[in-house]
Design a protein around this motif. Structure first.
Motif, PDB file in Angstrom:
ATOM      1  N   TYR A  66      -4.357  -0.104 -15.127  1.00 49.68           N
ATOM      2  CA  TYR A  66      -3.874  -1.084 -14.916  1.00 49.68           C
ATOM      3  C   TYR A  66      -1.997  -0.849 -14.936  1.00 49.68           C
ATOM      4  N   ILE A  67      -1.768  -0.379 -15.133  1.00 49.36           N
ATOM      5  CA  ILE A  67       0.016  -0.053 -15.268  1.00 49.36           C
ATOM      6  C   ILE A  67       0.531   0.238 -13.423  1.00 49.36           C
ATOM      7  N   LEU A  68       0.301   1.362 -12.815  1.00 45.79           N
ATOM      8  CA  LEU A  68       0.154   1.375 -11.650  1.00 45.79           C
ATOM      9  C   LEU A  68       0.341   0.383 -10.382  1.00 45.79           C
ATOM     10  N   PRO A  69      -1.380  -0.219 -10.700  1.00 44.67           N
ATOM     11  CA  PRO A  69      -1.831  -1.464 -10.001  1.00 44.67           C
ATOM     12  C   PRO A  69      -1.166  -2.470  -9.724  1.00 44.67           C
ATOM     13  N   SER A  70      -0.412  -2.599 -11.157  1.00 46.69           N
ATOM     14  CA  SER A  70       0.522  -4.162 -11.493  1.00 46.69           C
ATOM     15  C   SER A  70       1.467  -3.849 -11.236  1.00 46.69           C
ATOM     16  N   VAL A  71       2.006  -2.982 -10.871  1.00 50.73           N
ATOM     17  CA  VAL A  71       3.401  -2.798 -10.434  1.00 50.73           C
ATOM     18  C   VAL A  71       3.462  -2.596  -9.064  1.00 50.73           C
ATOM     19  N   ALA A  72       2.573  -2.803  -8.721  1.00 53.69           N
ATOM     20  CA  ALA A  72       2.731  -2.008  -6.801  1.00 53.69           C
ATOM     21  C   ALA A  72       2.392  -3.084  -6.374  1.00 53.69           C
ATOM     22  N   LEU A  73       1.568  -4.380  -7.358  1.00 55.18           N
ATOM     23  CA  LEU A  73       1.653  -6.023  -6.786  1.00 55.18           C
ATOM     24  C   LEU A  73       2.442  -6.635  -6.678  1.00 55.18           C
ATOM     25  N   GLY A  74       3.122  -6.328  -8.386  1.00 54.25           N
ATOM     26  CA  GLY A  74       3.517  -7.418  -8.384  1.00 54.25           C
ATOM     27  C   GLY A  74       5.273  -7.331  -7.869  1.00 54.25           C
ATOM     28  N   TRP A  75       5.315  -5.585  -7.273  1.00 50.55           N
ATOM     29  CA  TRP A  75       6.388  -5.628  -6.880  1.00 50.55           C
ATOM     30  C   TRP A  75       7.187  -6.427  -5.384  1.00 50.55           C
ATOM     31  N   TYR A  76       5.853  -6.781  -5.535  1.00 53.93           N
ATOM     32  CA  TYR A  76       6.025  -7.859  -3.717  1.00 53.93           C
ATOM     33  C   TYR A  76       6.793  -9.333  -3.717  1.00 53.93           C
ATOM     34  N   ALA A  77       6.463  -9.256  -5.391  1.00 58.80           N
ATOM     35  CA  ALA A  77       6.804 -10.777  -5.978  1.00 58.80           C
ATOM     36  C   ALA A  77       8.142 -11.102  -6.576  1.00 58.80           C
ATOM     37  N   VAL A  78       9.241  -9.558  -6.544  1.00 58.86           N
ATOM     38  CA  VAL A  78       9.840  -9.653  -7.501  1.00 58.86           C
ATOM     39  C   VAL A  78      11.164 -10.430  -6.190  1.00 58.86           C
ATOM     40  N   PRO A  79      10.977 -10.666  -5.107  1.00 57.25           N
ATOM     41  CA  PRO A  79      11.892 -10.257  -4.462  1.00 57.25           C
ATOM     42  C   PRO A  79      12.295 -12.195  -4.570  1.00 57.25           C
ATOM     43  N   ALA A  80      11.203 -12.463  -4.393  1.00 64.83           N
ATOM     44  CA  ALA A  80      11.486 -13.671  -4.258  1.00 64.83           C
ATOM     45  C   ALA A  80      11.836 -14.293  -5.420  1.00 64.83           C
ATOM     46  N   VAL A  81      11.093 -14.445  -6.226  1.00 65.18           N
ATOM     47  CA  VAL A  81      11.287 -14.902  -7.722  1.00 65.18           C
ATOM     48  C   VAL A  81      13.118 -15.341  -8.446  1.00 65.18           C
ATOM     49  N   PHE A 116       0.920  -1.351  -0.410  1.00 62.31           N
ATOM     50  CA  PHE A 116      -0.328  -0.045  -0.281  1.00 62.31           C
ATOM     51  C   PHE A 116       0.783   1.216   0.032  1.00 62.31           C
ATOM     52  N   CYS A 117       2.259   1.088   1.141  1.00 61.38           N
ATOM     53  CA  CYS A 117       2.763   2.431   0.852  1.00 61.38           C
ATOM     54  C   CYS A 117       3.863   2.610  -0.681  1.00 61.38           C
ATOM     55  N   LEU A 118       3.896   1.403  -1.646  1.00 63.63           N
ATOM     56  CA  LEU A 118       4.670   1.766  -2.731  1.00 63.63           C
ATOM     57  C   LEU A 118       3.100   2.132  -3.727  1.00 63.63           C
ATOM     58  N   GLY A 119       1.983   1.901  -3.736  1.00 66.96           N
ATOM     59  CA  GLY A 119       0.913   2.421  -4.204  1.00 66.96           C
ATOM     60  C   GLY A 119       0.471   3.094  -3.936  1.00 66.96           C
ATOM     61  N   LEU A 120       0.838   4.417  -3.010  1.00 66.75           N
ATOM     62  CA  LEU A 120       0.516   5.361  -3.186  1.00 66.75           C
ATOM     63  C   LEU A 120       1.889   6.047  -3.328  1.00 66.75           C
ATOM     64  N   GLY A 121       2.528   5.876  -2.892  1.00 62.44           N
ATOM     65  CA  GLY A 121       4.243   6.302  -3.367  1.00 62.44           C
ATOM     66  C   GLY A 121       4.164   6.249  -5.463  1.00 62.44           C
ATOM     67  N   LEU A 122       3.506   5.646  -5.517  1.00 61.87           N
ATOM     68  CA  LEU A 122       3.430   5.679  -7.003  1.00 61.87           C
ATOM     69  C   LEU A 122       2.005   6.772  -7.589  1.00 61.87           C
ATOM     70  N   ILE A 123       0.585   7.141  -7.070  1.00 59.47           N
ATOM     71  CA  ILE A 123       0.233   7.703  -6.943  1.00 59.47           C
ATOM     72  C   ILE A 123       0.402   9.241  -7.555  1.00 59.47           C
ATOM     73  N   GLN A 150       2.607 -17.398  -6.878  1.00 57.47           N
ATOM     74  CA  GLN A 150       2.572 -16.248  -6.291  1.00 57.47           C
ATOM     75  C   GLN A 150       0.996 -15.927  -6.953  1.00 57.47           C
ATOM     76  N   PHE A 151       1.027 -16.283  -7.998  1.00 59.48           N
ATOM     77  CA  PHE A 151      -0.610 -15.809  -8.586  1.00 59.48           C
ATOM     78  C   PHE A 151      -1.501 -15.623  -7.842  1.00 59.48           C
ATOM     79  N   GLY A 152      -1.453 -17.296  -7.101  1.00 56.68           N
ATOM     80  CA  GLY A 152      -2.405 -17.031  -6.022  1.00 56.68           C
ATOM     81  C   GLY A 152      -2.071 -16.427  -4.724  1.00 56.68           C
ATOM     82  N   PHE A 153      -1.332 -15.771  -4.640  1.00 57.09           N
ATOM     83  CA  PHE A 153      -1.192 -14.713  -3.336  1.00 57.09           C
ATOM     84  C   PHE A 153      -1.982 -13.113  -3.766  1.00 57.09           C
ATOM     85  N   MET A 154      -1.143 -12.885  -5.356  1.00 57.62           N
ATOM     86  CA  MET A 154      -1.527 -11.614  -5.576  1.00 57.62           C
ATOM     87  C   MET A 154      -3.330 -11.592  -5.738  1.00 57.62           C
TER      88      MET A 154
END
Length: 305
Positions: A172-187, A144-151, A237-241
């Motif tokens: 969909y660009i900003l919310p997708s970046v905010a939601l997908g960012w958290y999965a980047v470290p694990a992958v 949510f912090c990343l999402g607010l920052g992107l906004i 990760q898709f299920g988590f998203m």
């Protein structure tokens, strides 16, 4: 392969049944549903009438079996708040959440997999350390912090992208970046570790001894085996998203299933809550099952084990 698939299918169905039971029981343990439906100012007679009308006076076992049987046939009852069928509401909201999850997963894979490969190839160098630092930052920033920052940056200050809604693909660009960012470290970490393990294998040394270029060795010979664990993780990760879209959809005012779940919880719309939990769990279980089958096709050792 058939025996492996059947075993995984039995496990998937068992997990789905357990999730449905837990969702049903927890919802009934949260309080008296008849009182919540009738309202705090309802009289005992009105509460009793509501309890009889919705079948809440029957034994819990009968209620659960009846609800499960109807849910299997995609009949989740009627919404208390929206005054329409729960299935139609979810069918209307699901495309938004699925689109958001798919784009988010694609963004995370496009960023994380190449980054993991580069970190593995340049192990121990500054590039590797920068990639690992990038992973730590990815997990440290809440969605949510990343999402607010992107906004603030891209929607308010620069005015490049819309703040909310689902009118077009740019929404969909900003919310997708905010939601997908958290999965980047694990992958990224899994890609890096898998690549490191594969690069030390004998067949990779043989490929290098044959004089193949580093790009061919990494992308053609090593990547195929290193990417196998990422397939299973991507499904998870898709299920988590899909489940984590509740926060992102609320921040960006996207009326998907996540936002619907938040609305249903706030308004005590229990049929909607039960249906959302069951459907998201079923999607998550299905994705995990498909990932297991794909991994078994890619790696015969899993079938033998």
């Amino acid at each position: 392969m058939l025996a492996f698939t059947l075993r995984r299918l039995v496990v998937a169905l068992s997990v789905a049944l357990t999730v449905s039971l837990i969702a049903f029981v927890l919802l009934h343990l949260s309080g008296d549903l008849a009182t919540s439906i009738a309202g705090p100012e309802a009289s005992p007679a009105q509460v009793a009438q509501v309890r009889q009308e919705y079948g809440l006076d029957r034994p819990l076992t009968v209620q659960y079996l009846d609800w499960l049987w109807r849910a299997v046939h995609l009949d989740f009852g009627n919404s208390f708040y929206f005054r329409t069928t729960v299935a139609s509401i979810i069918a209307e909201r699901m495309p938004v959440t699925m689109t958001l999850g798919a784009i988010s997963l694609m963004i995370s894979l496009v960023i994380a997999v190449p980054l993991g490969i580069i970190a593995a190839v340049f192990k121990g160098t500054l590039i590797d350390r920068l990639a690992l630092t990038f992973c730590v930052l990815g997990q440290a920033i809440p969605t949510f912090c990343l999402g607010l920052g992107l906004i603030i940056v891209f929607a308010v200050n620069l005015r490049w992208l819309p703040v909310s809604g689902t009118a077009g693909w740019m929404n969909y660009i900003l919310p997708s970046v905010a939601l997908g960012w958290y999965a980047v470290p694990a992958v990224m970490r899994l890609s890096r570790n898998g690549m490191l393990e594969v690069l030390s294998a004998d067949y990779i040394r043989t490929a290098r001894a044959k004089g193949l270029s580093p790009a061919v060795v990494v992308l053609k010979h090593a990547l195929r085996n290193a990417i196998i664990p990422v397939v299973a993780l991507a499904a998870v990760q898709f299920g988590f998203m899909l489940g984590g879209s509740i926060v992102v959809e609320a921040v960006f005012s996207m009326h998907g299933v996540g936002h619907l779940a938040w609305e249903a919880i706030a308004r005590n719309d229990f049929p909607v809550v039960q249906a959302v939990v069951l459907i998201l769990a079923a999607i998550y279980i299905t994705l995990t099952f498909v990932a297991d089958v794909i991994n078994a096709l890619l790696d015969p050792r899993m079938r033998v084990a």
